[in-house]
Design a protein around this motif. Structure first.
Motif, PDB file in Angstrom:
ATOM      1  N   GLU A 194      62.770 107.277   4.185  1.00 36.99           N
ATOM      2  CA  GLU A 194      63.544 107.232   5.428  1.00 36.99           C
ATOM      3  C   GLU A 194      62.988 106.219   6.412  1.00 36.99           C
ATOM      4  OE1 GLU A 194      66.381 108.921   5.782  1.00 36.99           O
ATOM      5  OE2 GLU A 194      66.052 109.566   3.722  1.00 36.99           O
ATOM      6  N   GLY A 195      62.113 105.341   5.940  1.00 38.12           N
ATOM      7  CA  GLY A 195      61.462 104.392   6.831  1.00 38.12           C
ATOM      8  C   GLY A 195      62.368 103.258   7.268  1.00 38.12           C
ATOM      9  N   ARG A 196      61.887 102.458   8.197  1.00 43.67           N
ATOM     10  CA  ARG A 196      62.655 101.313   8.684  1.00 43.67           C
ATOM     11  C   ARG A 196      61.732 100.118   8.879  1.00 43.67           C
ATOM     12  NH1 ARG A 196      60.323 105.479  11.700  1.00 43.67           N
ATOM     13  NH2 ARG A 196      60.323 105.067  13.937  1.00 43.67           N
ATOM     14  N   PHE A 197      62.325  98.952   8.773  1.00 50.09           N
ATOM     15  CA  PHE A 197      61.641  97.678   8.944  1.00 50.09           C
ATOM     16  C   PHE A 197      62.287  96.986  10.134  1.00 50.09           C
ATOM     17  CE2 PHE A 197      60.553  93.444   6.522  1.00 50.09           C
ATOM     18  CZ  PHE A 197      59.762  93.046   7.592  1.00 50.09           C
ATOM     19  N   VAL A 198      61.507  96.773  11.189  1.00 48.29           N
ATOM     20  CA  VAL A 198      62.009  96.119  12.395  1.00 48.29           C
ATOM     21  C   VAL A 198      61.317  94.766  12.538  1.00 48.29           C
ATOM     22  CG1 VAL A 198      62.155  96.215  14.921  1.00 48.29           C
ATOM     23  CG2 VAL A 198      62.488  98.300  13.556  1.00 48.29           C
ATOM     24  N   PHE A 199      62.113  93.718  12.681  1.00 49.42           N
ATOM     25  CA  PHE A 199      61.521  92.406  12.894  1.00 49.42           C
ATOM     26  C   PHE A 199      62.155  91.727  14.093  1.00 49.42           C
ATOM     27  CE2 PHE A 199      65.026  91.263   9.952  1.00 49.42           C
ATOM     28  CZ  PHE A 199      65.587  90.177  10.612  1.00 49.42           C
ATOM     29  N   ALA A 200      61.347  90.929  14.775  1.00 53.12           N
ATOM     30  CA  ALA A 200      61.823  90.052  15.842  1.00 53.12           C
ATOM     31  C   ALA A 200      61.394  88.642  15.479  1.00 53.12           C
ATOM     32  CB  ALA A 200      61.235  90.460  17.189  1.00 53.12           C
ATOM     33  N   THR A 201      62.287  87.679  15.701  1.00 54.13           N
ATOM     34  CA  THR A 201      61.989  86.299  15.371  1.00 54.13           C
ATOM     35  C   THR A 201      62.717  85.379  16.344  1.00 54.13           C
ATOM     36  OG1 THR A 201      61.928  84.693  13.544  1.00 54.13           O
ATOM     37  CG2 THR A 201      63.912  86.053  13.741  1.00 54.13           C
ATOM     38  N   MET A 202      62.313  84.129  16.387  1.00 56.86           N
ATOM     39  CA  MET A 202      63.079  83.162  17.161  1.00 56.86           C
ATOM     40  C   MET A 202      64.497  83.139  16.610  1.00 56.86           C
ATOM     41  SD  MET A 202      60.538  79.939  17.977  1.00 56.86           S
ATOM     42  CE  MET A 202      60.878  79.143  16.422  1.00 56.86           C
ATOM     43  N   HIS A 203      65.477  83.162  17.486  1.00 50.54           N
ATOM     44  CA  HIS A 203      66.862  83.228  17.040  1.00 50.54           C
ATOM     45  C   HIS A 203      67.183  81.985  16.211  1.00 50.54           C
ATOM     46  CE1 HIS A 203      71.084  83.964  16.867  1.00 50.54           C
ATOM     47  NE2 HIS A 203      71.021  84.981  17.713  1.00 50.54           N
ATOM     48  N   PRO A 204      67.559  82.159  14.932  1.00 49.63           N
ATOM     49  CA  PRO A 204      67.772  80.979  14.079  1.00 49.63           C
ATOM     50  C   PRO A 204      68.925  80.081  14.519  1.00 49.63           C
ATOM     51  CG  PRO A 204      68.451  82.993  12.953  1.00 49.63           C
ATOM     52  CD  PRO A 204      67.733  83.413  14.195  1.00 49.63           C
ATOM     53  N   ALA A 205      69.863  80.629  15.290  1.00 41.95           N
ATOM     54  CA  ALA A 205      71.004  79.818  15.711  1.00 41.95           C
ATOM     55  C   ALA A 205      70.731  79.012  16.977  1.00 41.95           C
ATOM     56  CB  ALA A 205      72.234  80.704  15.927  1.00 41.95           C
ATOM     57  N   PHE A 206      69.771  79.453  17.794  1.00 46.38           N
ATOM     58  CA  PHE A 206      69.602  78.837  19.106  1.00 46.38           C
ATOM     59  C   PHE A 206      68.180  78.370  19.413  1.00 46.38           C
ATOM     60  CE2 PHE A 206      72.823  82.307  19.643  1.00 46.38           C
ATOM     61  CZ  PHE A 206      73.938  81.485  19.676  1.00 46.38           C
ATOM     62  N   ASN A 207      67.186  78.949  18.764  1.00 49.07           N
ATOM     63  CA  ASN A 207      65.802  78.700  19.162  1.00 49.07           C
ATOM     64  C   ASN A 207      64.939  78.427  17.938  1.00 49.07           C
ATOM     65  OD1 ASN A 207      63.498  78.524  20.747  1.00 49.07           O
ATOM     66  ND2 ASN A 207      63.135  80.725  20.752  1.00 49.07           N
ATOM     67  N   SER A 208      65.417  77.551  17.076  1.00 49.16           N
ATOM     68  CA  SER A 208      64.707  77.282  15.837  1.00 49.16           C
ATOM     69  C   SER A 208      64.395  75.794  15.718  1.00 49.16           C
ATOM     70  CB  SER A 208      65.546  77.736  14.637  1.00 49.16           C
ATOM     71  OG  SER A 208      64.829  77.599  13.435  1.00 49.16           O
ATOM     72  N   ASN A 209      63.163  75.485  15.340  1.00 45.67           N
ATOM     73  CA  ASN A 209      62.734  74.104  15.129  1.00 45.67           C
ATOM     74  C   ASN A 209      63.056  73.194  16.312  1.00 45.67           C
ATOM     75  OD1 ASN A 209      62.034  75.183  12.682  1.00 45.67           O
ATOM     76  ND2 ASN A 209      62.761  73.453  11.486  1.00 45.67           N
ATOM     77  N   ASN A 210      62.654  73.660  17.475  1.00 46.29           N
ATOM     78  CA  ASN A 210      62.647  72.846  18.694  1.00 46.29           C
ATOM     79  C   ASN A 210      64.019  72.404  19.184  1.00 46.29           C
ATOM     80  OD1 ASN A 210      59.817  72.946  18.705  1.00 46.29           O
ATOM     81  ND2 ASN A 210      59.713  71.244  17.268  1.00 46.29           N
ATOM     82  N   PRO A 211      64.791  73.310  19.769  1.00 40.65           N
ATOM     83  CA  PRO A 211      66.056  72.906  20.388  1.00 40.65           C
ATOM     84  C   PRO A 211      65.793  71.994  21.583  1.00 40.65           C
ATOM     85  CG  PRO A 211      65.474  75.136  21.040  1.00 40.65           C
ATOM     86  CD  PRO A 211      64.492  74.740  19.984  1.00 40.65           C
ATOM     87  N   VAL A 212      66.787  71.209  21.941  1.00 39.20           N
ATOM     88  CA  VAL A 212      66.673  70.277  23.071  1.00 39.20           C
ATOM     89  C   VAL A 212      67.234  70.967  24.318  1.00 39.20           C
ATOM     90  CG1 VAL A 212      67.390  68.052  23.998  1.00 39.20           C
ATOM     91  CG2 VAL A 212      66.859  68.283  21.553  1.00 39.20           C
TER      92      VAL A 212
END
Length: 264
Positions: free
Chosen positions: A146-164
């Motif tokens: 019944e466990g869960r995996f919670v992750f937080a990451t830089m938003h891949p659509a807006f904050n990935s690999n140095n947005p301008v």
């Protein structure tokens, strides 16, 4: 350069700048962590007193300390020996089981105990890992049914690999105002890049972009389903807490993606 080489270079870089990040986050985390990351992780984690939680990629232990203070039994791991040493020097050290474990090493993760944890959390670490499948695969075995995996990451659509970041003047209903936003030039296929990270960070490190479809596909293949998704952004009240070209000025674009996964 293959993933193992990238990972070893990453370990060296993080060991070299561990003290900078420890001082940046302090006991409770920096502004980004306190305003966006931690609240969204805690909301999806829905922690119960006494639960066993694995913090994968714990950094200086800011989240681990928060969870320990809430009554959880925490195992916190990181591949940086220096980061673990510094985390051990802060609060709740006697109540947190800190270990040096590489999140790309499935066997090392499984040595922590199969079906041992009520939850696995991975906070702002996935974008720093060259290969994430071992972590998701291990998590599916480390968790109780019944466990869960919670992750937080830089938003891949807006904050990935140095947005301008940009600032422009706009006339809206007869009122001239300043508009702050970000420009994205690519999304589906981006190679690893070194980014400067936090202001004044001494050593750039690699960021690994994964579109949302690819990131979740790894989770699905490991036996998880997506249970809930959050996209936290700064509030209007936070606007004065950062420089002009920063996320604190952008209310409508979330820089963080936080998700909860459960086993099928």
């Amino acid at each position: 350069m293959d993933t193992s080489q990238l990972n070893e270079e990453g370990r060296e870089l993080w060991n070299r700048k561990a003290r900078f990040w420890d001082e940046l986050h302090g006991d409770e985390g920096n502004l980004f962590h306190r305003r966006l990351v931690e609240p969204s992780v805690l909301q999806l984690l829905a922690l119960q007193d006494g639960e066993r939680v694995l913090d994968a990629g714990c950094g200086n232990g800011a989240l681990a300390r928060r969870l320990a203070g809430m009554g959880a039994k925490i195992t916190a791991v990181d591949f940086s020996e220096e980061m673990i040493r510094l985390a051990n020097g802060r609060g709740f050290a006697s109540e947190i089981d800190y270990r040096i474990v590489d999140a790309t090493d499935k066997d090392a993760l499984l040595s922590l105990g199969t079906a041992h944890f009520d939850a696995v959390v991975c906070s702002m670490t996935l974008m720093d890992i060259p290969i994430v499948a071992p972590l998701f695969e291990a998590a599916s075995e480390l968790l109780r049914s019944e466990g869960r995996f919670v992750f937080a990451t830089m938003h891949p659509a807006f904050n990935s690999n140095n947005p301008v970041f940009f600032q422009e003047k706009a006339d809206r209903d007869g009122v001239v105002t300043t508009v702050t936003g970000v420009k994205i030039h690519a999304y589906l296929d981006l190679p690893p890049v070194k980014g400067s990270g936090a202001p004044d960070e001494p050593t750039p490190h690699y960021y690994y972009h994964r579109p949302l479809s690819a990131l979740l596909q790894v989770a699905f293949e490991a036996g998880f389903v997506l249970d809930e998704l959050l996209e936290p952004a700064f509030s209007p009240e936070d606007a004065e807490l950062g420089p002009d070209l920063s996320w604190t000025k952008i209310r409508q674009i979330p820089p963080v993606l936080t998700a909860r996964l459960r086993l099928t």
